[in-house]
Each structure stands twice: as structure tokens, then as C-alpha cells.
Design a protein around this motif. Structure first.
Motif, PDB file in Angstrom:
ATOM      1  N   TYR A  30      23.658  16.143 -35.004  1.00  0.00           N
ATOM      2  CA  TYR A  30      23.157  15.091 -35.890  1.00  0.00           C
ATOM      3  C   TYR A  30      21.695  14.788 -35.578  1.00  0.00           C
ATOM      4  CZ  TYR A  30      28.097  14.442 -36.874  1.00  0.00           C
ATOM      5  OH  TYR A  30      29.404  14.649 -37.236  1.00  0.00           O
ATOM      6  N   ASN A  31      20.958  14.353 -36.591  1.00  0.00           N
ATOM      7  CA  ASN A  31      19.566  13.976 -36.394  1.00  0.00           C
ATOM      8  C   ASN A  31      19.481  12.801 -35.428  1.00  0.00           C
ATOM      9  OD1 ASN A  31      18.539  15.888 -38.209  1.00  0.00           O
ATOM     10  ND2 ASN A  31      18.844  14.521 -39.941  1.00  0.00           N
ATOM     11  N   PRO A  32      18.536  12.831 -34.514  1.00  0.00           N
ATOM     12  CA  PRO A  32      18.377  11.689 -33.601  1.00  0.00           C
ATOM     13  C   PRO A  32      17.846  10.469 -34.353  1.00  0.00           C
ATOM     14  CG  PRO A  32      16.626  13.286 -33.264  1.00  0.00           C
ATOM     15  CD  PRO A  32      17.568  13.881 -34.260  1.00  0.00           C
ATOM     16  N   VAL A  33      18.336   9.317 -33.979  1.00  0.00           N
ATOM     17  CA  VAL A  33      17.917   8.068 -34.614  1.00  0.00           C
ATOM     18  C   VAL A  33      17.632   7.054 -33.508  1.00  0.00           C
ATOM     19  CG1 VAL A  33      18.596   6.226 -36.197  1.00  0.00           C
ATOM     20  CG2 VAL A  33      19.361   8.552 -36.630  1.00  0.00           C
ATOM     21  N   ASP A  34      16.481   6.414 -33.567  1.00  0.00           N
ATOM     22  CA  ASP A  34      16.074   5.424 -32.568  1.00  0.00           C
ATOM     23  C   ASP A  34      16.459   4.030 -33.082  1.00  0.00           C
ATOM     24  OD1 ASP A  34      14.815   3.682 -30.821  1.00  0.00           O
ATOM     25  OD2 ASP A  34      12.969   4.872 -30.705  1.00  0.00           O
ATOM     26  N   GLU A  35      17.657   3.591 -32.714  1.00  0.00           N
ATOM     27  CA  GLU A  35      18.187   2.322 -33.210  1.00  0.00           C
ATOM     28  C   GLU A  35      17.289   1.141 -32.869  1.00  0.00           C
ATOM     29  OE1 GLU A  35      22.348   1.679 -32.310  1.00  0.00           O
ATOM     30  OE2 GLU A  35      22.727   3.830 -32.416  1.00  0.00           O
ATOM     31  N   ASN A  36      16.801   1.072 -31.642  1.00  0.00           N
ATOM     32  CA  ASN A  36      15.967  -0.062 -31.226  1.00  0.00           C
ATOM     33  C   ASN A  36      14.684  -0.139 -32.061  1.00  0.00           C
ATOM     34  OD1 ASN A  36      17.805  -0.819 -29.240  1.00  0.00           O
ATOM     35  ND2 ASN A  36      16.858   0.515 -27.729  1.00  0.00           N
ATOM     36  N   ARG A  37      14.069   0.998 -32.315  1.00  0.00           N
ATOM     37  CA  ARG A  37      12.838   1.038 -33.112  1.00  0.00           C
ATOM     38  C   ARG A  37      13.097   0.574 -34.549  1.00  0.00           C
ATOM     39  NH1 ARG A  37      10.368   4.896 -36.394  1.00  0.00           N
ATOM     40  NH2 ARG A  37       8.114   4.636 -36.542  1.00  0.00           N
ATOM     41  N   ILE A  38      14.201   1.020 -35.125  1.00  0.00           N
ATOM     42  CA  ILE A  38      14.553   0.632 -36.494  1.00  0.00           C
ATOM     43  C   ILE A  38      14.745  -0.880 -36.581  1.00  0.00           C
ATOM     44  CG2 ILE A  38      16.389   0.774 -38.241  1.00  0.00           C
ATOM     45  CD1 ILE A  38      16.679   3.759 -37.309  1.00  0.00           C
ATOM     46  N   VAL A  39      15.474  -1.444 -35.648  1.00  0.00           N
ATOM     47  CA  VAL A  39      15.712  -2.894 -35.635  1.00  0.00           C
ATOM     48  C   VAL A  39      14.397  -3.648 -35.466  1.00  0.00           C
ATOM     49  CG1 VAL A  39      16.813  -4.780 -34.364  1.00  0.00           C
ATOM     50  CG2 VAL A  39      18.110  -2.699 -34.880  1.00  0.00           C
ATOM     51  N   GLU A  40      13.549  -3.199 -34.547  1.00  0.00           N
ATOM     52  CA  GLU A  40      12.256  -3.872 -34.329  1.00  0.00           C
ATOM     53  C   GLU A  40      11.376  -3.817 -35.574  1.00  0.00           C
ATOM     54  OE1 GLU A  40      10.806  -5.938 -32.041  1.00  0.00           O
ATOM     55  OE2 GLU A  40      12.897  -5.958 -31.414  1.00  0.00           O
ATOM     56  N   LEU A  41      11.266  -2.635 -36.185  1.00  0.00           N
ATOM     57  CA  LEU A  41      10.427  -2.495 -37.383  1.00  0.00           C
ATOM     58  C   LEU A  41      10.976  -3.306 -38.561  1.00  0.00           C
ATOM     59  CD1 LEU A  41       9.513   1.304 -37.221  1.00  0.00           C
ATOM     60  CD2 LEU A  41       7.962  -0.646 -36.912  1.00  0.00           C
ATOM     61  N   SER A  42      12.294  -3.494 -38.581  1.00  0.00           N
ATOM     62  CA  SER A  42      12.894  -4.254 -39.688  1.00  0.00           C
ATOM     63  C   SER A  42      12.508  -5.728 -39.655  1.00  0.00           C
ATOM     64  CB  SER A  42      14.415  -4.115 -39.661  1.00  0.00           C
ATOM     65  OG  SER A  42      14.980  -4.899 -38.634  1.00  0.00           O
ATOM     66  N   LYS A  43      12.022  -6.193 -38.531  1.00  0.00           N
ATOM     67  CA  LYS A  43      11.665  -7.608 -38.380  1.00  0.00           C
ATOM     68  C   LYS A  43      10.290  -7.941 -38.942  1.00  0.00           C
ATOM     69  CE  LYS A  43      14.508  -8.013 -34.237  1.00  0.00           C
ATOM     70  NZ  LYS A  43      14.506  -8.166 -32.780  1.00  0.00           N
ATOM     71  N   GLN A  44       9.525  -6.937 -39.341  1.00  0.00           N
ATOM     72  CA  GLN A  44       8.194  -7.193 -39.889  1.00  0.00           C
ATOM     73  C   GLN A  44       8.289  -7.936 -41.217  1.00  0.00           C
ATOM     74  OE1 GLN A  44       6.013  -3.499 -40.070  1.00  0.00           O
ATOM     75  NE2 GLN A  44       5.940  -3.301 -37.848  1.00  0.00           N
ATOM     76  N   HIS A  45       7.233  -8.659 -41.535  1.00  0.00           N
ATOM     77  CA  HIS A  45       7.178  -9.477 -42.747  1.00  0.00           C
ATOM     78  C   HIS A  45       7.154  -8.619 -44.016  1.00  0.00           C
ATOM     79  CE1 HIS A  45       6.156 -12.719 -45.455  1.00  0.00           C
ATOM     80  NE2 HIS A  45       5.118 -12.013 -45.876  1.00  0.00           N
ATOM     81  N   VAL A  46       7.869  -9.073 -45.023  1.00  0.00           N
ATOM     82  CA  VAL A  46       7.869  -8.447 -46.345  1.00  0.00           C
ATOM     83  C   VAL A  46       7.277  -9.440 -47.331  1.00  0.00           C
ATOM     84  CG1 VAL A  46       9.337  -7.543 -48.194  1.00  0.00           C
ATOM     85  CG2 VAL A  46       9.918  -7.072 -45.814  1.00  0.00           C
ATOM     86  N   SER A  47       6.276  -8.998 -48.088  1.00  0.00           N
ATOM     87  CA  SER A  47       5.616  -9.906 -49.032  1.00  0.00           C
ATOM     88  C   SER A  47       6.443 -10.127 -50.298  1.00  0.00           C
ATOM     89  CB  SER A  47       4.226  -9.382 -49.394  1.00  0.00           C
ATOM     90  OG  SER A  47       4.332  -8.080 -49.932  1.00  0.00           O
TER      91      SER A  47
END
Length: 168
Positions: A30-47
Motif C-alpha cells: 500500500y502507498n505510505p501515508v503520513d497520518e500526523n502530517r495530514i492531521v496537522e495540515l488539515s488544521k490550517q485556515h480555510v477562507s
């Protein structure tokens, strides 16, 4: 003549083995997935903000394989019911103009938003209530995997890898 043949999902491996009548030295990775990075990036502001009570999201290239024309046809049918929902489509590709025309011609502007390519799609998916996979074919959907990491339910068609990802 290869020492190993690596497939991205068990369903892809099964099809490969059947088509080429090869059973030995085939593996799933399976393709590697960086769960911690995804969660952190998801916290950025959306306009952007939700306009409707239900927000659906999808991520992928705007190409025939991803089934977005079919998805828009389904959305048109559901829109007739006057349900309070919208969809964000994240990605770009050769079908963008065609999809834009369909959206405009069928008065879906207030339901469908084409967000184009986004360097960080996770912050948009965090805002969504669910993820949609409309692909005609997938090996193993990375976007669906990332959506599950963000705790999103998935609506999907039956394509390779999805049974392994969400069970059946």
C-alpha cells in the motif's frame, strides 16, 4: 522475469494474477501515508465556508477516469429534490472546462464549487461532512485513505481497493 511484482491493492493483485496467469512473486504494498502530517495540515485556515447544511468533498484529477461527469449527473438528479447540500471538487485537469459548462448549463453553481488544484487539500476535506469517490477505476484511493484519517465517511462506487479500505 522479474524478481517481484508489487501491486497497490489486493484487488489489483488478483486481477493481475488472473490476466497474466502469474501467481508467484506478486505482493501488495500500500502507498505510505503520513497520518500526523495530514492531521496537522488539515488544521490550517480555510477562507471558504459551508453554504449548505451538508458539505461533500472529493479530490482528484479532473479526468474521465475519476468519473466527475457522472458525479455531476448524479448531483443534478439529487438537486431536483431540493436537498440542502453542496460539493467541493478539489483538483484540476483536462475536463475542467467541460465540467464548468455542465455546472453552468444545469444551474448547479450554487451546489458545486470547483476549487482547482490545492497545495493543501486536507484543510478543505476537514470542512466536509463526507468524501465521495466517483472513479471508474482506482488502484487504491489515496484521497479516500486520507479522508478516513480525517474521520470522514466515504460514499464510493465499486472500484478496486475500496473494499479493502472500507470493508464490505
Amino acid at each position: 522475469k522479474y524478481q517481484k511484482i508489487i501491486c497497490v491493492s489486493q484487488s489489483v493483485k488478483n486481477v493481475f494474477e488472473k490476466k497474466f496467469k502469474i501467481k508467484e512473486n506478486t505482493y501488495v504494498q500500500y502507498n505510505p501515508v503520513d497520518e500526523n502530517r495530514i492531521v496537522e495540515l488539515s488544521k490550517q485556515h480555510v477562507s471558504l465556508s459551508k453554504k449548505k447544511s451538508i458539505l461533500l468533498g472529493t479530490i482528484g484529477r479532473l479526468e474521465h477516469q475519476k468519473g466527475y461527469a457522472r458525479l455531476l449527473q448524479c448531483i443534478k438528479q439529487v438537486a431536483i429534490e431540493n436537498l440542502d447540500f453542496e460539493i467541493w471538487i478539489i483538483g484540476d485537469g483536462s475536463q475542467r472546462k467541460e465540467l464548468e459548462r455542465y455546472i453552468k448549463t444545469n444551474d448547479l453553481d450554487n451546489i458545486v464549487t470547483l476549487l482547482g488544484f490545492q497545495q493543501n487539500p486536507y484543510k478543505y476535506m476537514r470542512c466536509c461532512d463526507a468524501f465521495i469517490c466517483s472513479s471508474y477505476a482506482e488502484g487504491f484511493s489515496t484521497a479516500a485513505t486520507e479522508s478516513l484519517i480525517l474521520g470522514k465517511p466515504i460514499f464510493t462506487v465499486d472500484c478496486a481497493g475500496m473494499i479493502e479500505l472500507i470493508g464490505a
